[in-house]
Design an enzyme around this catalytic site. Structure first.
Site, PDB file in Angstrom:
ATOM      1  N   TYR A  45     -18.282 -14.094  81.671  1.00  0.00           N
ATOM      2  CA  TYR A  45     -17.966 -12.740  81.170  1.00  0.00           C
ATOM      3  C   TYR A  45     -17.760 -11.734  82.298  1.00  0.00           C
ATOM      4  CZ  TYR A  45     -23.041 -12.950  81.671  1.00  0.00           C
ATOM      5  OH  TYR A  45     -24.295 -13.176  82.141  1.00  0.00           O
ATOM      6  N   GLY A  48     -14.060 -10.428  83.414  1.00  0.00           N
ATOM      7  CA  GLY A  48     -13.357  -9.291  82.826  1.00  0.00           C
ATOM      8  C   GLY A  48     -14.230  -8.069  82.624  1.00  0.00           C
ATOM      9  N   HIS A  49     -15.480  -8.153  82.989  1.00  0.00           N
ATOM     10  CA  HIS A  49     -16.406  -7.030  82.742  1.00  0.00           C
ATOM     11  C   HIS A  49     -17.128  -6.685  84.030  1.00  0.00           C
ATOM     12  CE1 HIS A  49     -19.818  -4.722  81.096  1.00  0.00           C
ATOM     13  NE2 HIS A  49     -19.071  -4.532  80.034  1.00  0.00           N
ATOM     14  N   PHE A  50     -16.558  -6.011  85.008  1.00  0.00           N
ATOM     15  CA  PHE A  50     -15.147  -5.638  84.960  1.00  0.00           C
ATOM     16  C   PHE A  50     -14.474  -6.207  86.190  1.00  0.00           C
ATOM     17  CE2 PHE A  50     -17.473  -2.354  82.664  1.00  0.00           C
ATOM     18  CZ  PHE A  50     -16.751  -2.250  81.501  1.00  0.00           C
ATOM     19  N   LEU A  55     -20.464  -6.328  86.149  1.00  0.00           N
ATOM     20  CA  LEU A  55     -21.805  -5.976  85.690  1.00  0.00           C
ATOM     21  C   LEU A  55     -22.042  -6.597  84.322  1.00  0.00           C
ATOM     22  CD1 LEU A  55     -22.002  -3.259  83.509  1.00  0.00           C
ATOM     23  CD2 LEU A  55     -20.909  -2.250  85.494  1.00  0.00           C
TER      24      LEU A  55
END
Lengths: 139, 85
Positions: A45, A48-50, A55
């Site tokens: 994750y 894309g975060h971010f 984070l």
């Protein structure tokens, strides 16, 4: 206090990429659990975060507490249906970042009619990152 | 309104964060769940914890809850009965 289970996948039904507990440090079924999640750059994750600024999403900190809370049950959860039924008073105080060793502390607050209320804290090196109460329902 | 009944209503409002609601807006015989106050099963857990914390009375199981949560009046009676024990 019972010994921490060595085999986390044997207790929790969650699997990659959604098994978010790496170690159980302390465990008193029905009362209290202390577990750990080690955050790495490899977490899917974080791609894309971010982008360029990884984070851990706040909702995943809640999920980590819920999964750690699974160890309040003495028996394996593979044959049990447990769902998140509520989140109350959640506060995200600081971000969780790659490299963080997250300490997940969960305490049972009370239970009634298949519902259990948990109070949890995610911290890193003594600093509180997230606090929340969760309600889980057991079917 | 009896002192205990008023405290029960205040506890319900505070514990369930029924903002803007006052004790006199909760009828003594209104059902707490479904119609009436329209509470749900998570509210029931909150009330069980609140009753234990504020009045020192335990609602052990669903059967006891069914009886105690019929109305504010029923809950007040339940607390009065079990607080003495």
């Amino acid at each position: 206090m019972t010994a921490p289970p060595a085999d986390i996948p044997a207790h929790l039904p969650h699997r990659y990429p959604f098994l978010l507990v790496d170690r159980v440090l302390e465990r008193e079924p029905g009362v209290r659990v202390v577990a750990e999640k080690l955050v790495t750059f490899g977490e899917p994750y974080l791609q894309g975060h971010f982008q360029g600024r990884p984070l851990v999403p706040g909702v995943l900190l809640l999920e980590m507490l819920a999964q750690a809370g699974g160890f309040l049950e003495s028996d394996s959860l593979h044959d049990t249906a447990i769902f998140l039924a509520g989140v109350q008073d959640a506060r995200f105080k600081a971000p969780a970042l790659p490299g963080d060793r997250l300490r997940l502390e969960v305490r049972a607050d009370g239970a009634f009619a298949g519902m259990v209320k948990l109070r949890g804290t995610v911290s890193c090196e003594g600093r509180e990152l997230c606090i929340a109460s969760l309600v889980v329902k057991r079917l | 309104m009896s002192d205990l009944k008023l405290r029960v209503k205040e506890m319900i409002i505070e514990r369930l964060k029924l903002e803007g609601m006052t004790p006199d807006q909760i009828g003594d015989e209104d059902p707490l769940f479904g119609e009436g106050l329209g509470l749900d099963s998570i509210d029931a857990l909150e009330l069980v914890l609140g009753i234990e914390q504020v009045f020192g009375v335990k609602i052990e199981d669903e059967a006891a809850g069914l009886k105690a949560f019929k109305s504010v009046q029923a809950l007040t009676d339940f607390i009065a009965e079990n607080a003495k024990a």
